[in-house]
Structure formats: structure tokens, C-alpha cells
Design a protein around this motif. Structure first.
Motif, mmCIF file in Angstrom:
data_model
loop_
_atom_site.group_PDB
_atom_site.id
_atom_site.type_symbol
_atom_site.label_atom_id
_atom_site.label_comp_id
_atom_site.label_asym_id
_atom_site.label_seq_id
_atom_site.Cartn_x
_atom_site.Cartn_y
_atom_site.Cartn_z
ATOM 1 N N ALA A 15 -65.257 -48.324 -89.896
ATOM 2 C CA ALA A 15 -64.294 -47.950 -90.937
ATOM 3 C C ALA A 15 -63.200 -47.065 -90.341
ATOM 4 C CB ALA A 15 -64.993 -47.222 -92.077
ATOM 5 N N THR A 16 -61.972 -47.301 -90.763
ATOM 6 C CA THR A 16 -60.849 -46.498 -90.262
ATOM 7 C C THR A 16 -60.012 -45.918 -91.388
ATOM 8 O OG1 THR A 16 -59.496 -48.502 -90.067
ATOM 9 C CG2 THR A 16 -60.667 -47.767 -88.092
ATOM 10 N N ASP A 17 -60.372 -46.198 -92.636
ATOM 11 C CA ASP A 17 -59.611 -45.727 -93.803
ATOM 12 C C ASP A 17 -60.615 -45.339 -94.876
ATOM 13 O OD1 ASP A 17 -58.040 -45.387 -96.081
ATOM 14 O OD2 ASP A 17 -56.674 -47.021 -95.575
ATOM 15 N N ILE A 18 -60.860 -44.029 -95.032
ATOM 16 C CA ILE A 18 -61.914 -43.544 -95.926
ATOM 17 C C ILE A 18 -61.327 -42.568 -96.933
ATOM 18 C CG2 ILE A 18 -64.077 -42.247 -96.076
ATOM 19 C CD1 ILE A 18 -64.733 -43.226 -93.256
ATOM 20 N N THR A 19 -61.628 -42.800 -98.216
ATOM 21 C CA THR A 19 -61.233 -41.877 -99.286
ATOM 22 C C THR A 19 -62.490 -41.368 -99.971
ATOM 23 O OG1 THR A 19 -59.123 -43.001 -99.662
ATOM 24 C CG2 THR A 19 -59.957 -41.618 -101.447
ATOM 25 N N CYS A 20 -62.592 -40.062 -100.119
ATOM 26 C CA CYS A 20 -63.745 -39.429 -100.758
ATOM 27 C C CYS A 20 -63.328 -38.926 -102.137
ATOM 28 C CB CYS A 20 -64.258 -38.265 -99.918
ATOM 29 S SG CYS A 20 -64.511 -38.655 -98.182
ATOM 30 N N VAL A 21 -64.115 -39.255 -103.151
ATOM 31 C CA VAL A 21 -63.828 -38.842 -104.519
ATOM 32 C C VAL A 21 -64.934 -37.901 -104.980
ATOM 33 C CG1 VAL A 21 -63.386 -39.600 -106.878
ATOM 34 C CG2 VAL A 21 -62.706 -41.058 -104.952
ATOM 35 N N CYS A 22 -64.563 -36.676 -105.352
ATOM 36 C CA CYS A 22 -65.530 -35.660 -105.787
ATOM 37 C C CYS A 22 -65.049 -35.026 -107.092
ATOM 38 C CB CYS A 22 -65.690 -34.569 -104.733
ATOM 39 S SG CYS A 22 -66.135 -35.158 -103.084
ATOM 40 N N LEU A 23 -65.989 -34.716 -107.967
ATOM 41 C CA LEU A 23 -65.626 -34.018 -109.200
ATOM 42 C C LEU A 23 -65.149 -32.609 -108.884
ATOM 43 C CD1 LEU A 23 -68.587 -35.030 -111.561
ATOM 44 C CD2 LEU A 23 -66.428 -36.230 -111.159
ATOM 45 N N LEU A 24 -65.913 -31.912 -108.039
ATOM 46 C CA LEU A 24 -65.602 -30.526 -107.684
ATOM 47 C C LEU A 24 -65.740 -30.323 -106.186
ATOM 48 C CD1 LEU A 24 -67.610 -28.509 -110.395
ATOM 49 C CD2 LEU A 24 -65.179 -29.100 -110.450
ATOM 50 N N GLY A 25 -64.998 -29.348 -105.671
ATOM 51 C CA GLY A 25 -65.132 -28.979 -104.278
ATOM 52 C C GLY A 25 -64.995 -27.482 -104.103
ATOM 53 N N THR A 26 -65.338 -26.992 -102.915
ATOM 54 C CA THR A 26 -65.191 -25.584 -102.577
ATOM 55 C C THR A 26 -64.310 -25.465 -101.341
ATOM 56 O OG1 THR A 26 -67.106 -25.581 -101.103
ATOM 57 C CG2 THR A 26 -67.501 -25.043 -103.431
ATOM 58 N N PRO A 27 -63.673 -24.310 -101.152
ATOM 59 C CA PRO A 27 -62.893 -24.121 -99.921
ATOM 60 C C PRO A 27 -63.734 -24.308 -98.667
ATOM 61 C CG PRO A 27 -62.336 -22.427 -101.532
ATOM 62 C CD PRO A 27 -63.518 -23.183 -102.085
ATOM 63 N N GLU A 28 -64.994 -23.838 -98.717
ATOM 64 C CA GLU A 28 -65.872 -23.972 -97.557
ATOM 65 C C GLU A 28 -66.165 -25.442 -97.248
ATOM 66 O OE1 GLU A 28 -67.434 -20.267 -99.837
ATOM 67 O OE2 GLU A 28 -66.418 -22.164 -100.288
ATOM 68 N N GLY A 29 -66.443 -26.222 -98.294
ATOM 69 C CA GLY A 29 -66.737 -27.631 -98.102
ATOM 70 C C GLY A 29 -65.535 -28.412 -97.619
ATOM 71 N N VAL A 30 -64.381 -28.129 -98.206
ATOM 72 C CA VAL A 30 -63.154 -28.803 -97.794
ATOM 73 C C VAL A 30 -62.856 -28.521 -96.329
ATOM 74 C CG1 VAL A 30 -60.644 -28.869 -98.098
ATOM 75 C CG2 VAL A 30 -62.147 -28.887 -100.104
ATOM 76 N N GLN A 31 -63.014 -27.260 -95.921
ATOM 77 C CA GLN A 31 -62.740 -26.889 -94.537
ATOM 78 C C GLN A 31 -63.711 -27.581 -93.583
ATOM 79 O OE1 GLN A 31 -60.061 -24.756 -93.472
ATOM 80 N NE2 GLN A 31 -60.645 -25.921 -91.648
ATOM 81 N N ALA A 32 -64.974 -27.666 -93.980
ATOM 82 C CA ALA A 32 -65.968 -28.308 -93.133
ATOM 83 C C ALA A 32 -65.645 -29.787 -92.928
ATOM 84 C CB ALA A 32 -67.361 -28.146 -93.743
ATOM 85 N N VAL A 33 -65.266 -30.466 -94.010
ATOM 86 C CA VAL A 33 -64.916 -31.884 -93.900
ATOM 87 C C VAL A 33 -63.662 -32.059 -93.053
ATOM 88 C CG1 VAL A 33 -64.214 -33.940 -95.178
ATOM 89 C CG2 VAL A 33 -66.024 -32.483 -96.078
ATOM 90 N N GLU A 34 -62.696 -31.184 -93.264
ATOM 91 C CA GLU A 34 -61.456 -31.272 -92.491
ATOM 92 C C GLU A 34 -61.724 -31.088 -91.004
ATOM 93 O OE1 GLU A 34 -56.835 -29.924 -92.992
ATOM 94 O OE2 GLU A 34 -58.381 -28.582 -93.787
ATOM 95 N N ASP A 35 -62.558 -30.098 -90.660
ATOM 96 C CA ASP A 35 -62.880 -29.839 -89.256
ATOM 97 C C ASP A 35 -63.609 -31.022 -88.618
ATOM 98 O OD1 ASP A 35 -61.745 -27.341 -89.511
ATOM 99 O OD2 ASP A 35 -63.654 -26.281 -89.736
ATOM 100 N N ALA A 36 -64.436 -31.715 -89.428
ATOM 101 C CA ALA A 36 -65.267 -32.799 -88.898
ATOM 102 C C ALA A 36 -64.530 -34.132 -88.797
ATOM 103 C CB ALA A 36 -66.510 -32.975 -89.767
ATOM 104 N N THR A 37 -63.330 -34.220 -89.388
ATOM 105 C CA THR A 37 -62.640 -35.517 -89.428
ATOM 106 C C THR A 37 -61.279 -35.477 -88.736
ATOM 107 O OG1 THR A 37 -61.727 -35.002 -91.625
ATOM 108 C CG2 THR A 37 -63.817 -36.197 -91.546
ATOM 109 N N VAL A 38 -61.086 -34.512 -87.873
ATOM 110 C CA VAL A 38 -59.814 -34.414 -87.143
ATOM 111 C C VAL A 38 -59.571 -35.716 -86.362
ATOM 112 C CG1 VAL A 38 -58.573 -33.226 -85.304
ATOM 113 C CG2 VAL A 38 -59.927 -31.915 -86.957
ATOM 114 N N GLY A 39 -58.394 -36.288 -86.543
ATOM 115 C CA GLY A 39 -58.047 -37.506 -85.831
ATOM 116 C C GLY A 39 -58.403 -38.785 -86.557
ATOM 117 N N PHE A 40 -59.032 -38.671 -87.733
ATOM 118 C CA PHE A 40 -59.408 -39.850 -88.508
ATOM 119 C C PHE A 40 -58.619 -39.902 -89.817
ATOM 120 C CE2 PHE A 40 -63.180 -38.930 -85.923
ATOM 121 C CZ PHE A 40 -63.350 -40.162 -85.289
#
Length: 210
Positions: free
Chosen positions: A151-176
Motif C-alpha cells: 500500500a502506498t496511499d493510506i487514510t486513517c479515519v478516527c472519531l477522536l485523537g490525542t496530540p500524543e497519538g497524532v505525534q506518534a503516528v506522524e513520527d512513524a510514517t515519515v516519508g509515506f
């Protein structure tokens, strides 16, 4: 990573009812479906289409249809299953896969316990459904799972998020090419890894196990 926090009074209204601890599970389920349909509208703004010609009762006209291969919707079990109807009601021709993730309440680390996905996701647009982006662990593991299958095009849909969770996902998906669509960005995680103010355990509230 692209981040979109939906801003619409209907989304905020439905989230408010979901947050209320007195909301019955049957109402919680129906509102979740309605809310996900609204979020899916935002999440599919870049869905791939191709031009087609159709005949109306009066003449021919140009339009578009969803491109092949079909989009893949992946709810993370079990709570993500409660979001599925709202998503496929908008993208009815999408294919559906499943990934079961469980969180260890002590380590807060996710583990895979079930999987039903195509072996090759090359060229597929994938939409992950996960109600609560708390630590980000389950979502990150699911993203990695899909990336490993092409997969090269991924969209995640969430009802709620936290700054900590958003940052973790962002850090883990650099370049994707990953997009995150949230109904709301909440204040924080508490010491037990739950979203504050949040709405409790989405799976328990969806299926009436509390």
C-alpha cells in the motif's frame, strides 16, 4: 502526514452525544454510523476516479466512476467494526478487509490476533477505521501491516485523537503518503492510556459490554 480535523456542527453535535456516559449503546451505534459517514466524506476527497460517458434519459454526458483497483476499507477489530457501515454506505463498491488488534493494558502495546486482507495491496487506496487514536500503537501497526503488502496511499479515519497519538503516528510514517482524519482532537492521554475527555472504551460502548 496530512492531518484533517473535521469542523462541522453536526459532527460536534454527534460527538457530544457519544461522549455522554448515559447514551445507550443502541444510540451510540447509530450515531457512530452517522458520524463516520460524515467523516468518510472528508476522508474520500482524494479518492481516485476515472472519466466515463453515460446516457441520461435525455442525452449523453461525461461523469466519473471510482477507479480500479477498488478502494480497500480496513476496520481494526473489534471497535472499528462499528464504523464500517458508515464508511461503506458512502463507498459501497469498496472492498473490505479485517485486522484484529488487541492492546495489552499494562504495556499498552498492540498485538495482531486476526487478519483477512489481500496479499498484494500495490496501487490500492486503503482506508483504516479505528475509533480512538490514543497512544497510536494499534494504528501504527496496522499502517505498517498495509505498507508491507504494498500500500502506498493510506487514510486513517478516527472519531477522536490525542496530540500524543497524532505525534506518534506522524513520527512513524515519515516519508509515506498517510492522511489522518479526526472527528475531534482531544486534550490528552491520562496515566492509564485513555483519551481525556474522550468517550470511554468505544468497543464496550458500541456493543453494550459496560
Amino acid at each position: 502526514m496530512h492531518i484533517h480535523v473535521a469542523s462541522h456542527p453536526l459532527i460536534t453535535h454527534k460527538l457530544t452525544v457519544l461522549r455522554d456516559k448515559n447514551t445507550h449503546s443502541s444510540v451510540f451505534r447509530s450515531l457512530t454510523t452517522e458520524l463516520v459517514t460524515l467523516l468518510a466524506y472528508e476522508a474520500t476527497r482524494e479518492v481516485r476516479v476515472e472519466p466515463v460517458t453515460v446516457e441520461t434519459p435525455v442525452s449523453t454526458t461525461q461523469g466519473v466512476m471510482l477507479s480500479q483497483p477498488r478502494p480497500l476499507v480496513v476496520p481494526i477489530l473489534r471497535a472499528g467494526l462499528g464504523m464500517l457501515e458508515g464508511m461503506v454506505s458512502l463507498v459501497s463498491t469498496a472492498e473490505v478487509g479485517f485486522l484484529g488488534m488487541a492492546r495489552d493494558e499494562e504495556t499498552l502495546r498492540p498485538t495482531v490476533y486476526a487478519e483477512r486482507l489481500p496479499e498484494n495491496l500495490t496501487g490500492r487506496q486503503c482506508f483504516i477505521l479505528d475509533p480512538m487514536l490514543a497512544t497510536g500503537g494499534s494504528l501504527i501497526e496496522t499502517i505498517k501491516f498495509l505498507l508491507a503488502r504494498g500500500a502506498t496511499d493510506i487514510t486513517c479515519v478516527c472519531l477522536l485523537g490525542t496530540p500524543e497519538g497524532v505525534q506518534a503516528v506522524e513520527d512513524a510514517t515519515v516519508g509515506f503518503n498517510v492522511t489522518l482524519v479526526l472527528g475531534a482532537l482531544d486534550e490528552k492521554l491520562n496515566e492509564h492510556g485513555f483519551i481525556v475527555p474522550g468517550l470511554g472504551d468505544a468497543g464496550d460502548r458500541l456493543y453494550g459490554t459496560v
